[in-house]
Design an enzyme around this catalytic site. Structure first.
Site, mmCIF file in Angstrom:
data_model
loop_
_atom_site.group_PDB
_atom_site.id
_atom_site.type_symbol
_atom_site.label_atom_id
_atom_site.label_comp_id
_atom_site.label_asym_id
_atom_site.label_seq_id
_atom_site.Cartn_x
_atom_site.Cartn_y
_atom_site.Cartn_z
ATOM 1 C CG MET A 327 -2.004 -1.065 1.148
ATOM 2 S SD MET A 327 -2.970 -1.031 -0.382
ATOM 3 C CE MET A 327 -3.935 0.444 -0.140
ATOM 4 C CG ASP A 346 9.531 -0.065 5.306
ATOM 5 O OD1 ASP A 346 8.453 -0.277 4.705
ATOM 6 O OD2 ASP A 346 9.987 -0.835 6.173
ATOM 7 C CB SER A 432 -7.996 -2.088 5.998
ATOM 8 O OG SER A 432 -6.898 -2.840 6.333
ATOM 9 C CG HIS A 453 -9.147 2.628 3.878
ATOM 10 N ND1 HIS A 453 -10.326 1.919 3.904
ATOM 11 C CD2 HIS A 453 -8.182 1.705 3.658
ATOM 12 C CE1 HIS A 453 -10.077 0.643 3.699
ATOM 13 N NE2 HIS A 453 -8.798 0.489 3.540
ATOM 14 C CD GLU A 465 -13.960 3.296 3.232
ATOM 15 O OE1 GLU A 465 -15.006 2.701 3.009
ATOM 16 O OE2 GLU A 465 -13.143 2.904 4.097
ATOM 17 C CG ASN A 503 -12.582 -3.205 4.033
ATOM 18 O OD1 ASN A 503 -12.694 -3.543 2.851
ATOM 19 N ND2 ASN A 503 -11.442 -2.758 4.529
#
Ligand code: NAI
Length: 713
Positions: A327, A346, A432, A453, A465, A503
């Protein structure tokens, strides 16, 4: 303003008429009934004049020539009889055809978008000139609304640019650039915007000299220039391409092809008649109505700021994404593509290097050559900065966290980064499942925290979202919405809650698919019912794509939130325990260990499922399976509406279409439900009562059934 005219007639030179299209008070020119009537009046007077060498039609709107017909008029006439549709098409055709019969040549001088009815008007002119503005394009997008051009587009275009080009434009619905239009002979010249008018006048003078337009008028009123063999070949190949693309769900492209093929040998007047009759079969059909709804959903979303009233948004000049996995890299690429400078970070150096490389690969991908493009890579590379240092992140206006779905890990990142950021910066999570309000606890500025999201794969899925936690303020929401739009996404604002919107609605559907497997329904039947309904893939394939471990984890969260409705199937844990995690591990419900890595049925799956099969399940037919899959999703949508998760019911439909590929030809989940009616849905639920709460009608549905009301007012 209603009595102000949309066209201004002027005479830039003594013998040249210039008709400037400029709808008062509107940002775009649209062909409505009053506009067409006004055009007719102008043509009445122009045709009668003997002092004219030519007519130029131009637009005064920046970047828009004509944006098509007035779709609100379409919606208002959905119930008319086919004969009346054909008559209306005939009237439009006759009006535009006058542009090809005037005593002088006509030229459309096009800057910006020229689509639908606008493209038809332009096509009926003797000649077209386009500006070199990159926004200039011409096309027939009618098939996207379940229609085809009905004002002569299918009849005139093949006679002008050849049947193959015209079929591609009409049945594909995509617009073409000025350059493409020039190559196929649809436009005579491409010039800078400020030279458009003078070039059009020059063209008129040239046409007066050569008289070529008269030869073309003659030619284009006869049959299409194509041999029987070519015609047969074109028909067969185009029909195969269309069938593969529409999967039989969208009838308009095939209908357009049939009309264009059948009318190829006829004169233009007969071709127009055939077009009008064909169009009458499509106009007002359920698919046309559904696709119009999708158009209005999208249009509304474009204008929606995500908040009520006038809320200022903050500038977003630099964005950081934390977590360079699937993602994180996808979100980073979306930024870079839209030229938003991006810092990617990261905890794991290898993951970061791989993430940066994935971003570069994605942004430099050239669709035409299907490979990475060096020039694009050079252009985009300076916009992405991979780092493990927090000081780089500190200067960003928006920081999106996309690390592993672990509450503690996320909370630690927020605690570490928030004190470093500018006090106006927005902190967001791509989680999520974890509630935004819970993630915001402990932050110094929870009002500047929200969920942003994205959906997987980010490059394909348009939905975002924007999740409002209890303390998130309007400015944060409005900024997140504007930012998502800048990335080319369609954001919807949802209130916090388990699974947010999409979801939450997806789970009852996927969960029910597992229940069906547990009742012994064959997987291939479940998949085929979902696909026949119009879903891009079956729910079992979706499990394999999402990853069974991820689905199990997210399912547990949904189950904890709604234990009376989500059944914890033993099948998923059994597969995960056996190491079958879906596509990523090579095996899930299907087997992917083949050359094309395509999901194939796996004979050994039965042994894993067998111990969990229910013994006394009733056999189900296709209709039963469809009801089992989609009614739980619909019931959950009514619960979402009852608890105000969305600001507007239309966001449910837009979210599902753009987030999971709910079939656009059904207009959205609630739009589809309206076509059945609440009372009928209650009846459909009766035989499912024994399945418990998850199939129990909600208060909203009961009320709607009693009142006979609909989701769409
Ligand atoms: P992933 O496992 O592909 O990537 C996560 C990355 O985070 C890894 O590269 C890992 O090294 C890094 N990471 C872990 N701890 C870190 C830390 N403390 N600091 C910095 N980096 C750290 O995971 P994926 O699938 O990209 O998911 C990321 C987030 O997006 C999760 O919250 C997930 O729920 C959410 N999400 C996932 C979707 C999906 O389909 N995979 C869809 C929408 C949201």
């Amino acid at each position: 303003m209603a009595n102000e005219s949309s066209f201004q007639l002027s005479m830039p030179e003594a013998d040249i008429a210039l008709l400037t299209f400029d709808m008062p008070g509107k940002s775009a020119n649209i062909l409505s009934k009053p506009v067409l009537a006004e055009l007719a009046q102008h043509l009445d007077s122009l045709e009668a004049r003997d002092d004219l060498a030519g007519l130029v039609i131009i637009s005064a709107k920046p970047n828009i020539f004509i944006a098509g017909a007035d779709l609100r008029e379409f919606v208002a006439s959905m119930d008319i009889e086919p004969e009346q549709t054909a008559k209306m098409c005939g009237e439009g055709q006759s009006l535009f055809a006058r542009l090809s019969k005037t005593p002088f040549p006509t030229v459309a001088a096009i800057d910006g978008i020229c689509v639908g009815g606008g493209a038809e008007l332009a096509t009926w002119c003797d000649r077209r000139i386009m500006s070199d503005n990159p926004k200039t394009e011409i096309g027939f997008p009618e098939v996207k609304l379940g229609l085809f051009p009905g004002w002569g587009g299918t009849a005139r275009s093949p006679r002008m640019v050849g049947l193959a080009n015209a079929v591609e434009m009409v049945t594909g619905g995509a617009s073409i650039s000025a350059q493409e239009a020039f190559s196929m002979g649809l436009v005579s010249d491409i010039v800078p915007v400020d030279k458009l008018q003078s070039a059009a006048i020059r063209l008129i003078r040239q046409e007066q000299e050569t008289g070529e337009y008269k030869i073309d008028r003659e030619k284009w009123s006869g049959p299409v220039d194509i041999s029987e063999t070519e015609l047969g070949f074109l028909g067969a190949t185009a029909s195969a391409v269309i069938q593969a693309q529409t999967k039989g769900h969208y009838p308009a492209p095939l209908a357009a092809l049939e009309v264009m093929m059948a009318a190829a040998g006829a004169d233009i007047e007969t071709a127009c008649k055939m077009e009008a009759e064909g169009m009458a079969q499509l106009f007002g059909s359920p698919i046309n109505a559904s696709l119009l709804n999708v158009f209005f959903l999208t249009d509304r979303n474009k204008k929606d700021t995500g908040v009520e009233g006038d809320v200022p948004t903050r500038d977003v000049n630099h964005v950081a994404v934390i977590g360079a996995g699937i993602m994180g890299a996808g979100i980073a690429a979306a930024n870079v593509k839209r030229k938003v400078p991006l810092t990617l970070s990261d905890a794991n150096g290898d993951a970061l290097a791989k993430g940066v490389s994935n971003v570069l690969q994605e942004v430099s991908f050239n669709r035409a050559t299907k490979s990475a493009d060096v020039e694009r890579a050079v252009e985009f590379a300076p916009l992405i900065n991979g780092t493990t240092s927090d000081s780089e992140i500190a200067k960003c206006d928006v920081v999106i966290e996309a690390v592993v779905e672990n509450f503690d890990v996320k909370r630690q990142i927020f605690a570490r980064l928030e004190p470093l950021l500018d006090e106006n910066a927005i902190l967001a999570s791509n989680t999520s499942t974890i509630p935004i309000t819970t993630l915001a606890e402990g932050l110094a500025r929870p009002e500047q925290f929200c969920g942003i999201h994205f959906f997987n794969p980010v490059r394909k899925m348009k939905l975002v979202e924007v999740i409002r936690g209890e303390k998130t303020n309007d400015e944060t929401v409005a900024t997140a919405v504007a930012y998502a739009k800048r990335l080319g996404k369609s954001p919807i604002v949802v209130n916090d809650g388990p699974g947010f919107l999409v979801n939450r609605l997806l789970f009852p559907y996927m969960n029910e698919a597992l229940e069906l497997v547990g009742e012994g329904v064959e997987i291939k039947h479940i998949e085929s019912v979902a696909k026949r309904f119009g879903m891009p893939m079956g729910p079992i394939t979706l499990y394999d794509m999402v990853g069974l471990d991820t689905a199990l984890y997210a399912g547990r969260i949904m189950w904890e939130a709604f234990p009376n409705r989500i059944v914890a199937s033993p099948i998923l844990p059994a597969l995960v325990k056996a190491g079958r995690l879906g596509q990523k591990s090579g095996q899930g419900f299907f087997d992917y260990n083949n050359r094309k890595r395509r999901g194939e049925p796996d004979p050994t799956l039965g042994q894993l499922i067998e111990p969990h099969l229910k013994k006394d399940a009733t056999p189900l037919d296709k209709k039963d399976i469809e009801a089992r899959l989609f009614l739980p999703m619909l019931l959950e949508a009514t619960r979402v509406l009852e608890s105000n998760i969305v600001r507007d019911a239309r966001d449910v439909d837009l979210g599902l279409i753009f987030g999971i590929g709910f079939p656009p030809f059904k207009g959205g989940l609630l739009f589809w439900a309206d076509t059945i009616g609440a009372a009928n849905i209650m009846e459909m639920l009766k035989p499912l009562e024994h399945l418990g709460d998850r199939m129990k009608p909600t208060t909203m549905l009961e009320q709607m059934a009693a009142e006979g009301s609909k989701f769409y007012k």
